[in-house]
Design a protein around this motif. Structure first.
Motif, short mmCIF file in Angstrom:
data_model
loop_
_atom_site.label_atom_id
_atom_site.label_comp_id
_atom_site.label_asym_id
_atom_site.label_seq_id
_atom_site.Cartn_x
_atom_site.Cartn_y
_atom_site.Cartn_z
N ASN A 58 -46.46 161.92 56.57
CA ASN A 58 -47.39 162.66 55.91
C ASN A 58 -48.77 162.53 56.80
N ALA A 59 -48.89 161.69 57.45
CA ALA A 59 -50.17 161.44 58.34
C ALA A 59 -50.08 162.61 59.43
N ILE A 60 -48.80 162.73 59.85
CA ILE A 60 -48.57 163.84 60.90
C ILE A 60 -48.23 165.01 60.66
N ASN A 61 -47.90 165.21 59.49
CA ASN A 61 -47.71 166.55 58.91
C ASN A 61 -48.43 166.83 57.46
N PRO A 62 -49.82 167.06 57.84
CA PRO A 62 -50.63 167.31 56.68
C PRO A 62 -50.39 168.64 55.74
N LYS A 63 -49.59 169.67 56.64
CA LYS A 63 -49.32 171.07 55.77
C LYS A 63 -47.97 170.99 55.32
N LEU A 64 -47.10 170.01 55.62
CA LEU A 64 -45.75 169.89 55.13
C LEU A 64 -45.51 168.35 54.45
N GLN A 65 -46.38 168.25 53.56
CA GLN A 65 -46.39 167.14 52.84
C GLN A 65 -45.17 166.72 51.97
N ILE A 66 -44.57 165.31 51.76
CA ILE A 66 -43.61 164.89 50.97
C ILE A 66 -44.07 164.11 49.93
N ALA A 67 -44.14 164.37 48.50
CA ALA A 67 -44.39 163.45 47.42
C ALA A 67 -43.70 162.30 47.26
N GLU A 68 -44.14 161.40 46.34
CA GLU A 68 -43.55 159.96 46.36
C GLU A 68 -41.81 160.30 45.96
N TYR A 69 -40.97 159.39 46.53
CA TYR A 69 -39.73 159.70 45.96
C TYR A 69 -39.45 158.78 44.71
N ARG A 70 -38.61 159.40 43.90
CA ARG A 70 -38.29 158.65 42.60
C ARG A 70 -36.77 158.34 42.51
N ALA A 71 -36.31 157.16 41.92
CA ALA A 71 -35.10 156.79 42.06
C ALA A 71 -34.43 157.73 41.05
N THR A 72 -33.16 158.30 41.40
CA THR A 72 -32.21 159.18 40.50
C THR A 72 -31.36 158.28 39.98
N ARG A 83 -30.71 155.65 45.48
CA ARG A 83 -30.81 157.04 45.64
C ARG A 83 -32.01 157.50 45.31
N ALA A 84 -32.99 158.13 45.77
CA ALA A 84 -34.11 158.77 45.40
C ALA A 84 -34.34 160.30 45.87
N ALA A 85 -35.16 160.76 45.39
CA ALA A 85 -35.47 162.20 45.78
C ALA A 85 -36.93 162.52 45.38
N SER A 86 -37.35 163.36 46.24
CA SER A 86 -38.70 163.94 46.12
C SER A 86 -38.71 165.40 46.11
N LYS A 87 -39.38 166.08 44.85
CA LYS A 87 -39.47 167.54 44.91
C LYS A 87 -40.58 168.01 45.67
N ILE A 88 -40.34 168.87 46.57
CA ILE A 88 -41.22 169.49 47.54
C ILE A 88 -41.78 170.94 46.67
N ASN A 89 -40.91 171.94 46.17
CA ASN A 89 -41.25 172.76 45.16
C ASN A 89 -39.82 173.48 44.51
#
Length: 197
Positions: A58-72, A83-89
């Motif tokens: 996230n520090a090097i990709n300010p326009k392409l952020q990934i939110a916190e991963y949540r365990a599935t 296993r974990a996933a992060s919804k971008i959209n």
């Protein structure tokens, strides 16, 4: 769990048992699917946790952020991985499989679920931007153009393939092209043999 995240998790589990035997017929392939490399005993990990990855990425990709991963939910999963996933959209997300105990990353994936209609090209372009950013994170010496070329080459070779893998040095790139059901791009570490060992 929303539909996109559930579909993505399903693809992550599916990738875990994807066939690399392109010559087998579909029925035989479904019955004899070898295990994905990151699930094998002693498979390597990246030397970072998912939290460390997110912070640096996230520090090097300010326009392409990934939110916190949540365990599935992984009931019935005997792989001893978290296993974990992060919804971008709504149609794009990242998923991972982590080594239990250390929390180190075994695989990092970006999955795009196509949305037919006028928004499809913009959605695909955004997905490709995330895939390029992931490539550059692990291969920072590549320029934007070189990363784009590598991704185009991988997606072309993996087009229509349920599992395509290509090693580049210490990395394995994986493409799972399920057509209308989604496209997954993954990066995994490769165990390198030591000289003289």
């Amino acid at each position: 769990m929303n539909k996109a995240l559930f579909t993505g998790f399903t693809l992550l589990v599916w990738l875990s048992t994807a066939s690399v035997r392109a010559e087998a017929d579909p029925q035989e392939r479904a019955e004899h699917m070898p295990t994905a490399p990151y699930l094998l005993a002693g498979a390597p990990t990246f030397d970072m946790t998912i939290g460390q990855f997110r912070e640096k990425y996230n520090a090097i990709n300010p326009k392409l952020q990934i939110a916190e991963y949540r365990a599935t939910d992984s009931r019935g999963d005997k792989s001893n991985l978290t296993r974990a996933a992060s919804k971008i959209n709504e149609n794009l997300y990242s998923s991972t499989a982590l080594e239990q105990g250390t929390g180190k990353i075994k695989t990092l994936q970006i999955t795009w679920l196509p949305v037919p209609g006028p928004e499809e090209k913009a959605a695909r372009d955004k997905a490709l931007a995330y895939m390029i950013a992931l490539t550059r994170f692990f291969e920072p010496t590549l320029t934007q153009e070189q990363s784009q070329k590598r991704l185009d080459d991988l997606l072309s070779k993996g087009k229509g393939s349920r599992y395509y893998a290509q090693a580049e040095g210490a990395l394995r790139y994986v493409v799972a092209d399920n057509g209308e059901k989604g496209l997954t791009f993954a990066i995994e570490p490769v165990k390198l043999a030591l000289n003289g060992g």
